[in-house]
Design a protein around this motif. Structure first.
Motif, PDB file in Angstrom:
ATOM      1  N   LEU A 135       0.826  -1.296  -0.079  1.00 36.98           N
ATOM      2  CA  LEU A 135       0.131  -0.113  -0.017  1.00 36.98           C
ATOM      3  C   LEU A 135       0.976   1.134   0.028  1.00 36.98           C
ATOM      4  CD1 LEU A 135      -3.039  -0.969   2.350  1.00 36.98           C
ATOM      5  CD2 LEU A 135      -2.799  -1.087  -0.149  1.00 36.98           C
ATOM      6  N   VAL A 140      -1.071   5.181   0.129  1.00 36.37           N
ATOM      7  CA  VAL A 140      -2.181   4.963   1.132  1.00 36.37           C
ATOM      8  C   VAL A 140      -1.346   5.469   2.397  1.00 36.37           C
ATOM      9  CG1 VAL A 140      -3.924   3.518   2.481  1.00 36.37           C
ATOM     10  CG2 VAL A 140      -3.506   3.259  -0.083  1.00 36.37           C
ATOM     11  N   TYR A 271      -9.602   5.802  -0.394  1.00 34.14           N
ATOM     12  CA  TYR A 271      -8.483   5.107   0.258  1.00 34.14           C
ATOM     13  C   TYR A 271      -8.804   3.409   0.272  1.00 34.14           C
ATOM     14  CZ  TYR A 271      -5.647   9.137   1.732  1.00 34.14           C
ATOM     15  OH  TYR A 271      -4.816  10.077   1.526  1.00 34.14           O
ATOM     16  N   ALA A 275      -6.674   0.793  -1.775  1.00 34.62           N
ATOM     17  CA  ALA A 275      -5.982  -0.272  -1.303  1.00 34.62           C
ATOM     18  C   ALA A 275      -6.569  -1.637  -1.914  1.00 34.62           C
ATOM     19  CB  ALA A 275      -6.324  -0.247   0.209  1.00 34.62           C
ATOM     20  N   LEU A 299      -4.552   4.122   7.321  1.00 42.16           N
ATOM     21  CA  LEU A 299      -5.058   2.697   7.088  1.00 42.16           C
ATOM     22  C   LEU A 299      -4.661   1.537   7.876  1.00 42.16           C
ATOM     23  CD1 LEU A 299      -6.309   1.055   3.590  1.00 42.16           C
ATOM     24  CD2 LEU A 299      -5.026  -0.235   5.392  1.00 42.16           C
TER      25      LEU A 299
END
Length: 348
Positions: A135, A140, A271, A275, A299
């Protein structure tokens, strides 16, 4: 018109097997029995496959699925015996040997369509360290972390943590979910104890910077064009949301939708979709975020087979979007069949 066969696989070898039984019992009660015949198979803690109940109609509320305490070994079968032409499998399995690509590979070898993410995305999302690495390539945001691999000097790793992070930190087995094996550490002694506990569940350990934050979750549903839910919030009556708080003591409630600004909700949904696409996700996932008092979003993890009881966050998020629990099950089956057709076409 004959019914479609929906195969429920539940139980499993991981420490999350009890959650799996709860999820499977909820699914078996909510299935559209005008469309499906449901066959259930229990995977024991030792990995044996046991043929359990078959349901042609919604079971009575008193009906319970087999567990490790009620195994009937006379019904043990070869794993491949679950195969049935035109059947679809719902692997309601959490954690290692169920959510990490293992069972997905087995089902693909058998040539069975199944609900949920494929081999690669399942294994990638199951490994918290690999997820962070993947990620980070698409931007992210995530909290800072240090990794520990079995065999490394614990004293040296503690020194690294104290140099790059600040207490408290959270110590997590890389390949475990449902808060199993996770500990909070406020000092070096607690950190060493936490690492030793996590090593009981995995040889790769994630040590994350602790943040004071709300826990916000977004549901994802779809294949190439994933849809997301409005975020929901986990509201805790305890300082640390561990396994017992989740499943034994029931010390949580959920706020759906979460009381957050529209811009924060939009950012989390974006997001989550980013992801999901980054790991090659399909079918479903639940994306978990931290939201700090300063408005920072991080995240935390992607859960590719989230808890699936009727009171679990993932179904409740979709219920808030107007998709009932029973309809959600049907949508997931259809998405699984769609991905199966695509995988088969790629082999030609």
């Amino acid at each position: 018109m004959s019914k479609e066969t929906l195969i429920l696989l539940y139980g499993g070898r991981s420490a999350e097997r009890e959650v799996s039984v709860l999820s499977a019992e909820s699914v078996m009660r909510a299935v559209n029995y005008e469309r499906f015949l449901v066959k259930t198979y229990f995977i024991t803690q030792a990995g044996d496959f046991i043929a359990t109940q078959v349901f042609e109609q919604a079971p009575d509320q008193s009906e319970r699925l087999m567990t490790n305490e009620t195994i009937d070994f006379s019904r043990k079968i070869a794993p491949s015996a679950i195969y049935e032409e035109q059947a679809v499998v719902f692997p309601v399995l959490h954690g290692p040997m169920g959510e990490d690509g293992s069972i997905q590979g087995f089902l693909e070898v058998l040539g069975l369509p199944y609900v949920g993410t494929n081999i690669l995305s399942s294994s990638l999302a199951m490994d918290k360290i690999a997820t962070k690495q993947a990620l980070s390539t698409v931007g992210v945001p995530q909290v800072d972390y240090v990794t520990y691999f079995e065999g490394e000097a614990i004293a040296d790793k503690i020194a690294q943590v104290e140099k790059t992070l600040t207490y408290p930190v959270f110590v997590k087995p890389a390949n475990m979910g449902s808060s199993v094996g996770i500990s909070k550490a406020d000092d070096a002694s607690a950190l060493e104890t936490a690492i030793q506990l996590a090593l009981h569940y995995d040889s790769r350990i994630l040590i994350e910077q602790g943040v004071s934050a709300r826990e916000i979750e977004v549901g994802i549903l779809g294949n190439t064009d994933p849809q997301t839910t409005l975020p929901g919030e986990v509201v805790k009556d305890v300082a640390f949301y561990d396994y017992d708080a989740k499943y034994i003591d029931n010390k949580i409630t959920m706020a759906i939708p979460a009381e957050i600004t529209e811009s924060v909700a939009d950012a989390m949904r974006n997001y989550a979709a980013l992801a999901f696409k980054a790991i090659g996700g399909c079918g479903l996932s639940r994306c978990d975020f931290f939201l700090t008092a300063d408005g920072d979003i991080y995240l935390n993890e992607l859960n590719t087979m989230p808890g699936f009881t009727q009171w679990s966050m993932y179904p409740k998020l979709w219920e808030n979007m107007g998709l009932s629990y029973g309809d959600l099950i049907e949508a997931l089956v259809d998405l699984g069949k769609e991905m199966y057709t695509k995988r088969e076409a790629h082999l030609n």
